[in-house]
Motif scaffolding. Sequence first.
Motif, PDB file in Angstrom:
ATOM      1  N   ARG A 146      65.847  78.243  73.087  1.00 15.16           N
ATOM      2  CA  ARG A 146      66.773  78.635  72.025  1.00 15.16           C
ATOM      3  C   ARG A 146      66.025  78.983  70.743  1.00 15.16           C
ATOM      4  O   ARG A 146      66.319  79.989  70.087  1.00 15.16           O
ATOM      5  CB  ARG A 146      67.757  77.499  71.752  1.00 15.16           C
ATOM      6  N   LEU A 147      65.014  78.172  70.412  1.00 16.31           N
ATOM      7  CA  LEU A 147      64.226  78.426  69.205  1.00 16.31           C
ATOM      8  C   LEU A 147      63.407  79.710  69.333  1.00 16.31           C
ATOM      9  O   LEU A 147      63.289  80.483  68.371  1.00 16.31           O
ATOM     10  CB  LEU A 147      63.306  77.235  68.934  1.00 16.31           C
ATOM     11  N   VAL A 148      62.846  79.937  70.526  1.00 17.81           N
ATOM     12  CA  VAL A 148      62.064  81.162  70.753  1.00 17.81           C
ATOM     13  C   VAL A 148      62.942  82.395  70.572  1.00 17.81           C
ATOM     14  O   VAL A 148      62.556  83.372  69.916  1.00 17.81           O
ATOM     15  CB  VAL A 148      61.435  81.150  72.157  1.00 17.81           C
ATOM     16  N   LYS A 149      64.147  82.349  71.140  1.00  9.82           N
ATOM     17  CA  LYS A 149      65.065  83.481  71.014  1.00  9.82           C
ATOM     18  C   LYS A 149      65.475  83.691  69.564  1.00  9.82           C
ATOM     19  O   LYS A 149      65.605  84.824  69.089  1.00  9.82           O
ATOM     20  CB  LYS A 149      66.295  83.259  71.888  1.00  9.82           C
ATOM     21  N   ALA A 150      65.685  82.578  68.857  1.00  9.71           N
ATOM     22  CA  ALA A 150      66.082  82.680  67.450  1.00  9.71           C
ATOM     23  C   ALA A 150      64.980  83.323  66.623  1.00  9.71           C
ATOM     24  O   ALA A 150      65.240  84.157  65.748  1.00  9.71           O
ATOM     25  CB  ALA A 150      66.415  81.294  66.902  1.00  9.71           C
ATOM     26  N   VAL A 151      63.730  82.947  66.899  1.00  8.97           N
ATOM     27  CA  VAL A 151      62.590  83.533  66.180  1.00  8.97           C
ATOM     28  C   VAL A 151      62.452  85.013  66.506  1.00  8.97           C
ATOM     29  O   VAL A 151      62.211  85.847  65.622  1.00  8.97           O
ATOM     30  CB  VAL A 151      61.287  82.785  66.541  1.00  8.97           C
ATOM     31  N   GLU A 152      62.626  85.355  67.790  1.00  6.44           N
ATOM     32  CA  GLU A 152      62.528  86.768  68.194  1.00  6.44           C
ATOM     33  C   GLU A 152      63.611  87.608  67.534  1.00  6.44           C
ATOM     34  O   GLU A 152      63.361  88.724  67.067  1.00  6.44           O
ATOM     35  CB  GLU A 152      62.619  86.876  69.711  1.00  6.44           C
ATOM     36  N   GLN A 153      64.829  87.067  67.490  1.00  5.16           N
ATOM     37  CA  GLN A 153      65.929  87.810  66.870  1.00  5.16           C
ATOM     38  C   GLN A 153      65.707  87.968  65.369  1.00  5.16           C
ATOM     39  O   GLN A 153      66.003  89.009  64.780  1.00  5.16           O
ATOM     40  CB  GLN A 153      67.246  87.096  67.134  1.00  5.16           C
ATOM     41  N   ALA A 154      65.163  86.916  64.756  1.00  2.00           N
ATOM     42  CA  ALA A 154      64.887  86.981  63.319  1.00  2.00           C
ATOM     43  C   ALA A 154      63.813  88.018  63.034  1.00  2.00           C
ATOM     44  O   ALA A 154      63.884  88.773  62.054  1.00  2.00           O
ATOM     45  CB  ALA A 154      64.455  85.607  62.807  1.00  2.00           C
ATOM     46  N   ALA A 155      62.801  88.080  63.920  1.00  2.69           N
ATOM     47  CA  ALA A 155      61.724  89.045  63.742  1.00  2.69           C
ATOM     48  C   ALA A 155      62.219  90.478  63.865  1.00  2.69           C
ATOM     49  O   ALA A 155      61.752  91.390  63.163  1.00  2.69           O
ATOM     50  CB  ALA A 155      60.618  88.781  64.756  1.00  2.69           C
TER      51      ALA A 155
END
Length: 205
Positions: free
Chosen positions: A191-200
Amino acid sequence: IFALHTAVSSLGASLERKHAEEAIKLNEARLETLLNLNLMSTASIEELVQFTLWQQVKLTGSEMGFIALCDAAENLAAVHLLIANQIRSIEPDSAEATNPDAPWQQLITSRQSLTVNDYADSPKRTTSEPERLVLRELNIPLLDAGRLTVVAGVANSPRPYREADITQLNLLIQGMWRLLQRRQAEAEHLRLVKAVEQAAETIVI
């Protein structure tokens, strides 16, 4: 008299050997179960709980059993019940699950293990299927850093529950809980990885 004494001694030795052999076989089965549980790294939460439930009933020679999971507030989150070789899930907010006489609710309230081997004189009825009698039961809570996480139990072994059964049930539930924790940690990481990718992706250079 001597012959009688010899026969009794021989019978006693034979029974001791039989009990020792049974103990060895049971320990081997327990180790195999724990190994198989630890190998279920890709199993779903449902599969992990159901495997553990089947094994706790089988290894203790019981007729029925249950596993209930608690949320972070120690409220009932899920209940899995095995009766008559069938597993079914109970909605945590249903009347059946919230019945204060249900063994999982009693464990959540007491936070104490319970072993009763003498209901035979005054058997109690299961809250899920009142026509079924409970002659003996073994129920345990699992606490993690002081927080109640899982409660589990078995009932109606043909023999009295012993310390070895308590140990086995604790080991099984602890093993299951560690795998569930690992699964939750992996899900949180994703979930955190996806959140970081989406933020990027939203950053404009």
